[in-house]
Design an enzyme around this catalytic site. Structure first.
Site, PDB file in Angstrom:
ATOM      1  N   CYS A  78       0.783  -1.113  -0.031  1.00 26.67           N
ATOM      2  CA  CYS A  78       0.030   0.208   0.045  1.00 26.67           C
ATOM      3  C   CYS A  78       1.112   1.392   0.057  1.00 26.67           C
ATOM      4  O   CYS A  78       0.804   2.129  -0.907  1.00 26.67           O
ATOM      5  CB  CYS A  78      -1.078  -0.146   1.103  1.00 26.67           C
ATOM      6  SG  CYS A  78      -2.124  -1.364   1.264  1.00 26.67           S
ATOM      7  N   HIS A 134      -2.557   6.865   4.246  1.00 28.76           N
ATOM      8  CA  HIS A 134      -1.636   5.789   4.328  1.00 28.76           C
ATOM      9  C   HIS A 134      -0.260   6.199   3.828  1.00 28.76           C
ATOM     10  O   HIS A 134       0.660   5.477   3.505  1.00 28.76           O
ATOM     11  CB  HIS A 134      -1.886   4.249   3.813  1.00 28.76           C
ATOM     12  CG  HIS A 134      -1.247   3.492   4.632  1.00 28.76           C
ATOM     13  ND1 HIS A 134      -1.333   2.217   3.715  1.00 28.76           N
ATOM     14  CD2 HIS A 134      -0.709   3.313   5.687  1.00 28.76           C
ATOM     15  CE1 HIS A 134      -0.636   1.187   4.776  1.00 28.76           C
ATOM     16  NE2 HIS A 134      -0.116   2.038   5.960  1.00 28.76           N
TER      17      HIS A 134
END
Length: 570
Positions: A78, A134
């Site tokens: 991610c 993130h």
């Protein structure tokens, strides 16, 4: 005298025409850019690749009316994937090459990188992030609205519960924390609404708002789906959606199918809203997954990367070759596959070109290539020779790169546990709608909106042909490779399933030497990994049960009891 008057009139007319053309050119509205990002979705979990277990008619419509991104590559996790997208750089050049930023860690994407939203904002775009970030939040300067986004509605960390918007990190064993914000403030309205619907609803609102204000916008809809939620309830979808997939025997896979279905509906809703606000014709719409699915192991969601080897957080094709599609009226070859290898860091220079934004490339130090001429050009446009640094992690001793059509791997993750093909295409639990697949695609909300701009009618033969051509076919296993004890070399164009290790072939010695040399050059230019140890002061129990800017926010003295309920926004 009459001739002079006529000549003067002609000259005046020419001058006016030139001025009008210049004005028209300079005032032409730049395209809206919409990136819809799935999280941990499997390569084979879009039905345009040929899968029949469950259908994705809206995503498929985007691919068929636009272009299937047949060889789209991303980092295998991610944080590095999102960092590469927004910075235009390889993770090794931003310090994000090793694992991810966990919520309790005090670091973020390097502040020395100029990000895509900053560039588009400078060019006059309204920049909006809906959903996952993130890329760090320990200090405010790491957060989205300090990195170029005018507006953020979503969460800062890795994942959240699909209904309660709270997360607990699996390693540090800190408390459950609330993680959902509107810009820098906690956002607690619409509690209990399924997150895929909630994010889509907000994206629709942004699109309508920008249409009313006549603003050109950059919108990144960064979904939680299909990432797992917390360990105690990882796969979540509305019950009425899960019931639609009762034919799937595996209850976990059934939930995953429902999660994908809600994601597919989101794509249809976004395209429909663009059409309703008369902005679709002047928009570029991209859909893709940030990396391959974690079929098994940590954060396993049952996603399928078949027939590719590996999964999320591995150097194999199943971790890095991702499902993707693009649509725009500027694409001359709509209705055709795009086979040029493309890397997520390419989106920054590619979309800047599409928007007419000049980039100061020397200061940006981009690794991504501008592939807009190839994307927007003819279906026979020549491929740009290129390299892609897939992995350079000297902590886990994993390196991998693509040079032309040659792929190199040295080392792997998790002691090779996930290096094989981990899932197989379902042959029994088939979606009843597959028997009328073409009708399902053409009747989808996305197709109904996009069909107005087709260069030629999207008929059954075209859809069937595209679907067949998008299916990956493996050859026979000839020589395997164990990257823990040997180097691996593949002709990835001929061997997409990585079944024939060419490392011991004398005729490939020059290729091998070139790959080794290039990796060493990358190693010399790489930044040290930015990872930092977890900090106890990050624990949500010390911040009123929220994930907060823990490097600057004073922690509480007495830890609170934090669970799925209580405190945030009360």
């Amino acid at each position: 005298m009459g001739d002079m008057s006529v000549l003067s009139a002609i000259l005046l007319l020419l001058l006016v025409t030139i001025c009008c053309r210049v004005k028209a050119t300079t005032t032409t509205k730049r395209p809206n850019i919409i990136i819809i990002l799935a999280d941990d979705m499997g390569f084979d979990d879009v039905s345009f690749r040929g899968g029949r277990e469950f259908l994705t008619p809206n995503i498929d419509a985007l691919a068929y009316h636009g272009r299937i991104l047949d060889n789209l590559y991303a980092p295998a996790m991610c944080t590095p994937s999102r960092g590469a997208l927004l910075s235009g750089r390889y993770p090794a050049h931003t310090g994000t090459q090793h694992f991810v930023i966990s919520n309790e860690e005090p670091w973020g994407l390097t502040l020395n990188a100029t990000l895509m939203p900053e560039i588009f904002k400078e060019a006059g775009y309204s920049t909006n992030l809906i959903g996952k970030w993130h890329l760090g939040f320990a200090s405010p300067e790491y957060t989205p609205t300090r990195r170029g986004f005018d507006y953020h509605y979503g969460y800062w960390g890795a994942y959240i519960d699909y209904y309660q918007r709270r997360s607990q990190m699996p390693v540090a064993n800190y408390s459950m924390g609330y993680d959902f914000r509107r810009n820098m403030d906690l956002e607690c309205q619409n509690r209990g609404v399924y997150i895929t619907d909630l994010l889509t609803q907000e994206a629709e609102h942004v699109i309508r708002e920008k249409a009313a204000a006549n603003e050109t916008f950059f919108l990144m809809l960064s979904h939680l789906a299909t990432h797992t939620a917390n360990d105690n309830d990882p796969l979540q979808a509305p019950e009425e959606e899960i019931r639609k997939f009762a034919y799937i025997k595996d209850p976990r896979r059934r939930k995953y199918a429902a999660m994908v279905a809600k994601l597919d509906q989101s794509v249809g809703r976004i395209i429909t809203t663009l059409a309703q606000t008369e902005q679709l014709e002047n928009s570029i719409v991209i859909f893709y997954s940030d990396n391959g699915a974690p079929s098994v192991g940590q954060f396993a969601n049952t996603g399928s990367n078949w027939p590719l080897r590996g999964q999320k957080n591995t150097p194999w094709e199943g971790g890095i070759r991702v499902a993707g599609a693009i649509w725009s009226t500027q694409l001359q070859a709509r209705g055709n596959k795009f086979t040029q290898p493309i890397y997520v860091a390419d989106w920054l220079p590619t979309l800047a070109h599409a928007a007419g934004i000049d980039l100061p490339e020397s200061s940006l130090q981009l690794d991504g290539l501008d592939l807009w001429p190839q994307l927007a050009g003819s279906k026979d446009a020549a491929h740009v020779p290129r390299e892609i640094l897939h992995a350079l992690d000297d902590v886990w001793h994993v390196s991998s790169m693509l040079l032309g059509h040659w792929k190199y791997i040295n080392g792997t993750t998790a002691s090779g546990t996930y290096d094989q093909v981990l899932t197989y295409r379902e042959l029994d639990d088939l979606d009843p709608r597959n028997s009328r697949y073409v009708v399902e695609v053409r009747n989808s909300p996305a197709s109904r909106a996009l069909a107005h701009f087709d260069l030629q009618r999207l008929g059954q033969q075209k859809i069937t042909s595209l679907r067949h051509s998008a299916s990956v076919r493996c050859g026979n296993l000839q020589r395997g490779c164990n990257p823990l004890v040997e180097e691996c070399l593949y002709d990835i164009a001929a061997d997409p399933c990585e079944q024939n290790n060419l490392i011991y072939s004398k005729q490939h010695e020059a290729v091998l030497m070139a790959l080794r040399k290039r990796l060493q050059e990358f190693r010399l230019s790489a930044l040290p990994p930015g990872n930092r140890p977890s900090m106890r002061q990050s624990d949500p129990s010390l911040h009123e049960c929220t994930w907060d800017n823990f490097l600057v926010k004073q922690p509480g003295i007495v830890p609170l009891e934090c669970d799925y309920h209580g405190l945030p926004c009360e």
